[in-house]
Design an enzyme around this catalytic site. Structure first.
Site, PDB file in Angstrom:
ATOM      1  N   LYS A  13       0.816  -1.208   0.000  1.00  8.34           N
ATOM      2  CA  LYS A  13       0.000   0.000   0.000  1.00  8.34           C
ATOM      3  C   LYS A  13       0.850   1.259   0.000  1.00  8.34           C
ATOM      4  CE  LYS A  13      -3.767   0.447  -0.112  1.00  8.34           C
ATOM      5  NZ  LYS A  13      -4.555   0.647  -1.371  1.00  8.34           N
ATOM      6  N   HIS A  22      -1.748   5.339  -5.741  1.00  7.16           N
ATOM      7  CA  HIS A  22      -3.075   5.985  -5.810  1.00  7.16           C
ATOM      8  C   HIS A  22      -2.977   7.452  -5.400  1.00  7.16           C
ATOM      9  CE1 HIS A  22      -4.909   2.127  -6.626  1.00  7.16           C
ATOM     10  NE2 HIS A  22      -4.404   1.614  -5.522  1.00  7.16           N
ATOM     11  N   ARG A  29     -16.527  -4.041 -25.156  1.00  7.74           N
ATOM     12  CA  ARG A  29     -16.444  -4.769 -23.890  1.00  7.74           C
ATOM     13  C   ARG A  29     -17.775  -5.426 -23.555  1.00  7.74           C
ATOM     14  NH1 ARG A  29     -13.889  -8.247 -21.426  1.00  7.74           N
ATOM     15  NH2 ARG A  29     -14.115  -8.273 -19.154  1.00  7.74           N
ATOM     16  N   LEU A  35     -12.561   2.742 -13.696  1.00 10.00           N
ATOM     17  CA  LEU A  35     -11.141   3.050 -13.559  1.00 10.00           C
ATOM     18  C   LEU A  35     -10.710   3.959 -14.691  1.00 10.00           C
ATOM     19  CD1 LEU A  35      -8.279   2.497 -12.311  1.00 10.00           C
ATOM     20  CD2 LEU A  35      -8.080   0.648 -13.995  1.00 10.00           C
ATOM     21  N   VAL A  73     -15.640   0.181  -5.226  1.00 12.49           N
ATOM     22  CA  VAL A  73     -14.292  -0.377  -5.352  1.00 12.49           C
ATOM     23  C   VAL A  73     -13.304   0.689  -5.820  1.00 12.49           C
ATOM     24  CG1 VAL A  73     -12.926  -2.250  -6.366  1.00 12.49           C
ATOM     25  CG2 VAL A  73     -15.345  -2.614  -5.879  1.00 12.49           C
ATOM     26  N   ASP A 103     -10.219   3.898  -3.682  1.00 14.91           N
ATOM     27  CA  ASP A 103      -8.800   4.228  -3.553  1.00 14.91           C
ATOM     28  C   ASP A 103      -8.349   5.246  -4.596  1.00 14.91           C
ATOM     29  OD1 ASP A 103      -8.876   2.518  -5.716  1.00 14.91           O
ATOM     30  OD2 ASP A 103      -7.651   0.960  -4.801  1.00 14.91           O
ATOM     31  N   ALA A 133     -10.904   0.981   1.509  1.00 15.11           N
ATOM     32  CA  ALA A 133      -9.894   1.401   0.525  1.00 15.11           C
ATOM     33  C   ALA A 133      -8.852   0.333   0.215  1.00 15.11           C
ATOM     34  CB  ALA A 133      -9.207   2.673   1.015  1.00 15.11           C
ATOM     35  N   ASN A 134      -8.833  -0.746   0.981  1.00 14.50           N
ATOM     36  CA  ASN A 134      -7.907  -1.850   0.670  1.00 14.50           C
ATOM     37  C   ASN A 134      -8.666  -3.174   0.771  1.00 14.50           C
ATOM     38  OD1 ASN A 134      -8.123  -1.527   3.487  1.00 14.50           O
ATOM     39  ND2 ASN A 134      -6.116  -2.419   3.883  1.00 14.50           N
TER      40      ASN A 134
END
Length: 370
Positions: free
Chosen positions: A75, A96, A203, A240, A267, A270, A299-300
């Site tokens: 991290k 991040h 996609r 993303l 998700v 982060d 966040a993780n």
């Protein structure tokens, strides 16, 4: 090159940067590896396993940062960590930076060369170091959502797959990339009704073919999102933009039409989160409610399956660690995909999307030390 692996200190983070197997590969090449005592103990990699692999165990993170030339983490460095970085060191980890200007300033002040797993690319433009964690996070997103739909967790009291005579839950996934695909796989496996929205028709066609028509694959417009929400029990944000802050896809007002007790899993948190009401949470306090909607914004997320995630990540990063250990920053010139991972170098932001998100000047990497 001396490689260092400190114990992770971010809240509820139990992964470790390198497994004993990876350490063995590196020491066999003649690279000393320093590992902080206890760094892998939470996931079953005890100190003797590292020693057997050839590592030198040290008592503190300070010992790692003081002696290592290449620091391998999981991290983003916390303030106590980035204050120990030096200009002659390479940091290799998730960063991040887009939603974290404080960390960016700290890394810039250190002068270190900081390579972010999440922006390293391969020859096809994909993200080989983010992918394994996205796979874990996507599967856990559905798992966490199903858990928090339980009544005693604050949810609607709905079983994701229903039972004969009772309809299954409706799951809406925004984003059809790796996270969205794995979240859909888990949700379908549990028997839910699953809808994926994405802006790439290519996609969507791939997903339709991969899941043999069992998914509803819909083009992501404002209308499509708004129409899906009233029928959604579990909403998963899986968007993303490489290196950049996540776009805010839905406002608080729009999210207000979700059923009371619905669960939202962001998700993308982060990278700042993709819903207006999202804010980071931890595994110890994973949820909060806004307007009757349960928000899970850890966040993780992969740390919930820390052993699986550590193994997957270490397998992916090892070739890059070997390249950096053998060639230093020269490895970035030899592999432009690895070069794309460089976010901070000599006090400057060297990734265009990160610079844009932070409102900082972008300075292209010039090829290495003077």
């Amino acid at each position: 090159m001396r490689i260092g692996v400190p114990r992770e200190i971010k809240a509820d983070e139990y992964r470790v940067g390198l497994t004993p197997s990876a350490v063995r590969e590196l020491t066999a090449l003649g690279h000393p590896v320093l590992v902080e005592r206890g760094a892998g103990s939470a996931v079953g990699f005890d100190d003797p396993a590292y020693e057997s692999a050839g590592a030198t165990m040290v008592d503190s993170a300070g010992d790692v940062f003081a002696d290592a030339q290449l620091i391998v983490k999981v991290k983003e460095p916390q303030p106590d960590e980035y204050r120990q970085l030096r200009s002659d060191q390479i940091l290799f980890t998730f960063l991040h930076l887009a939603p974290d200007p404080e960390q960016a300033e700290g890394l810039m002040a250190s002068g270190a060369s900081c390579i972010a797993y999440e922006t390293v690319t391969d020859r096809t433009g994909r993200l080989p170091l983010l992918t394994p964690m996205s796979e874990v996070a996507g599967r856990l997103a559905t798992q966490a959502g199903a858990h928090h739909l339980e009544l005693h967790q604050g949810g609607r009291g709905i079983l994701l797959g229903g039972v004969p005579g009772v309809s299954p839950a409706g799951v809406t996934i925004v984003g059809g990339g790796v996270v969205g695909t794995q979240a859909a796989r888990m949700a379908l496996g549990l028997g839910a009704r699953v809808r994926v929205l994405d802006k790439s028709l290519t996609r969507l066609r791939e997903l339709d073919a991969a899941f043999h028509g069992r998914l509803v694959c819909e083009y992501a417009t404002e209308d499509a999102l708004e129409q899906a929400l009233p029928r959604t029990d579990l909403l998963i944000g899986a968007v993303l933009v490489t290196g950049d802050a996540a776009p805010k896809l839905l406002s608080r007002e729009q999210l207000g039409v979700l059923p009371h007790g619905a669960v939202l899993v962001d998700v993308a948190i982060d990278q700042g989160g993709c819903f207006a009401t999202s804010r980071p949470t931890t595994h110890r306090q994973p949820t909060f409610s806004v307007d009757g909607v349960v928000h899970y914004c850890v966040a993780n997320i992969p740390s919930a399956a820390a052993r699986t995630a550590t193994l997957a990540l270490s397998h992916a990063t090892l070739p890059y660690v070997q390249a950096l250990a053998q060639n230093g920053l020269e490895a970035l010139k030899r592999d432009p995909g690895l070069g794309a991972g460089l976010n901070v170098h000599r006090g400057q932001i060297t990734h265009e999307a990160v610079a844009r998100a932070l409102g900082k000047p972008w300075v292209a990497f010039d090829g290495g030390p003077e």
